[in-house]
Motif scaffolding. Structure first.
Motif, short mmCIF file in Angstrom:
data_model
loop_
_atom_site.label_atom_id
_atom_site.label_comp_id
_atom_site.label_asym_id
_atom_site.label_seq_id
_atom_site.Cartn_x
_atom_site.Cartn_y
_atom_site.Cartn_z
N ALA A 1 0.83 -1.21 0.00
CA ALA A 1 0.00 0.00 0.00
C ALA A 1 0.87 1.26 0.00
O ALA A 1 0.58 2.23 -0.72
CB ALA A 1 -0.93 0.00 1.21
N LEU A 2 1.95 1.24 0.77
CA LEU A 2 2.81 2.42 0.90
C LEU A 2 3.53 2.73 -0.41
O LEU A 2 3.53 3.88 -0.88
CB LEU A 2 3.82 2.21 2.02
N VAL A 3 4.16 1.73 -1.02
CA VAL A 3 4.90 2.00 -2.26
C VAL A 3 3.93 2.33 -3.40
O VAL A 3 4.28 3.10 -4.31
CB VAL A 3 5.83 0.83 -2.65
N ASN A 4 2.72 1.79 -3.36
CA ASN A 4 1.73 2.14 -4.38
C ASN A 4 1.32 3.61 -4.26
O ASN A 4 1.11 4.28 -5.28
CB ASN A 4 0.50 1.24 -4.25
N MET A 5 1.22 4.12 -3.04
CA MET A 5 0.90 5.53 -2.86
C MET A 5 1.99 6.42 -3.45
O MET A 5 1.71 7.47 -4.04
CB MET A 5 0.74 5.85 -1.37
N ALA A 6 3.25 5.99 -3.31
CA ALA A 6 4.36 6.79 -3.81
C ALA A 6 4.53 6.65 -5.32
O ALA A 6 4.90 7.61 -5.99
CB ALA A 6 5.65 6.37 -3.10
N ASP A 7 4.24 5.46 -5.85
CA ASP A 7 4.48 5.21 -7.27
C ASP A 7 3.42 4.25 -7.80
O ASP A 7 3.69 3.06 -8.00
CB ASP A 7 5.88 4.63 -7.45
N PRO A 8 2.20 4.74 -8.04
CA PRO A 8 1.11 3.85 -8.46
C PRO A 8 1.40 3.08 -9.74
O PRO A 8 1.04 1.91 -9.86
CB PRO A 8 -0.07 4.81 -8.65
N ALA A 9 2.08 3.73 -10.70
CA ALA A 9 2.35 3.06 -11.97
C ALA A 9 3.44 2.01 -11.82
O ALA A 9 3.36 0.92 -12.38
CB ALA A 9 2.74 4.08 -13.04
N GLY A 10 4.47 2.33 -11.06
CA GLY A 10 5.60 1.41 -10.91
C GLY A 10 5.35 0.31 -9.90
O GLY A 10 6.02 -0.73 -9.94
N ALA A 11 4.43 0.53 -8.98
CA ALA A 11 4.14 -0.47 -7.94
C ALA A 11 2.64 -0.69 -7.85
O ALA A 11 1.98 -0.25 -6.91
CB ALA A 11 4.70 -0.01 -6.60
N PRO A 12 2.05 -1.35 -8.85
CA PRO A 12 0.60 -1.58 -8.83
C PRO A 12 0.19 -2.45 -7.66
O PRO A 12 0.98 -3.25 -7.15
CB PRO A 12 0.33 -2.28 -10.17
N LEU A 13 -1.05 -2.28 -7.22
CA LEU A 13 -1.54 -3.04 -6.08
C LEU A 13 -1.52 -4.55 -6.33
O LEU A 13 -1.46 -5.34 -5.38
CB LEU A 13 -2.97 -2.59 -5.73
N ASP A 14 -1.54 -4.95 -7.59
CA ASP A 14 -1.54 -6.38 -7.90
C ASP A 14 -0.25 -7.06 -7.46
O ASP A 14 -0.18 -8.30 -7.40
CB ASP A 14 -1.76 -6.60 -9.39
N LEU A 15 0.78 -6.27 -7.11
CA LEU A 15 2.00 -6.87 -6.56
C LEU A 15 1.70 -7.67 -5.29
O LEU A 15 2.40 -8.64 -4.98
CB LEU A 15 3.02 -5.77 -6.24
#
Length: 218
Positions: free
Chosen positions: A177-191
């Motif tokens: 959740a944290l890295v997705n907030m910082a970089d939604p395109a590079g760290a999609p929630l599907d990770l």
């Protein structure tokens, strides 16, 4: 005809209104800037209603976190574990997809911001750190059983203590959740779903079914 509530029912309804209002206020304004007056105004209640339900700001935030941990979304996760028609791998995938769906919702996004800021606040406030430690200890105890049911037998997690397994899941939840907030395109929630499969000892993606053999002419 207006619904008539008992005093206890009305108090519980007000409590939930305050919890949801607090989540919105602290996500929007920040924990330091947001005030209990702001929360009362957001909920359409008085500041006295806040103090009749909570001991102060820190207690209110703690209860916001507990409310999310015990909310309806947890019932949906429990339903996945109770579905006897799913194989262990299908159960992991269903859990991962549900997490992504919930994490994508606006309310869950607000909650994540509040939780992260509360954790950062604990760096300089021992009382907040103690509350967070208690929250995570309760979470580890309460979720150990259903987390165990999610982990397939024979996976690397199967031999770890319950507390370690639940803390790993907590870290995965918050970290993605944290890295997705910082970089939604590079760290999609599907990770999260992909990492969950790896933790469960499964390949990153489900194996594609073998294509059906072509029919031969008689």
């Amino acid at each position: 005809m207006a619904e008539r509530l008992t005093r206890r029912e009305q108090q519980e309804r007000n409590r939930v209104r305050l919890l949801l209002a607090a989540e919105r206020v602290f996500a929007r304004e920040g924990i330091t800037k947001g005030t209990l007056d702001d929360v009362a105004r957001e909920a359409g209640l008085t500041k006295g209603a806040v103090y009749s339900n909570f001991d102060g700001k820190e207690d209110l935030i703690t209860q916001v976190i507990r409310h999310r941990s015990d909310g309806p979304e947890q019932t949906r996760f429990a339903g996945i574990l109770a579905d006897g028609g799913l194989s262990p791998a299908e159960r992991v995938d269903a859990w991962g997809r549900e997490w992504v769906r919930v994490a994508s919702s606006g309310e869950r996004y607000d909650f994540a911001w509040v939780l992260i800021e509360f954790i950062l606040l604990g760096r300089h406030q021992p009382a907040v750190r103690a509350q967070l430690a208690e929250l995570y200890a309760d979470s580890a105890r309460d979720s150990a059983e259903y987390i165990r049911r999610l982990v397939p037998e024979g996976s690397g997690l199967a031999g770890l203590p319950d507390t370690s397994v639940t803390r790993l899941f907590n870290a995965l939840d918050l970290g993605v959740a944290l890295v997705n907030m910082a970089d939604p395109a590079g760290a999609p929630l599907d990770l999260y779903r992909v990492a969950l499969r790896l933790l469960a000892g499964l390949p990153p993606e489900p194996e594609a079914p073998e294509p059906a053999a072509p029919e031969r002419d008689a």
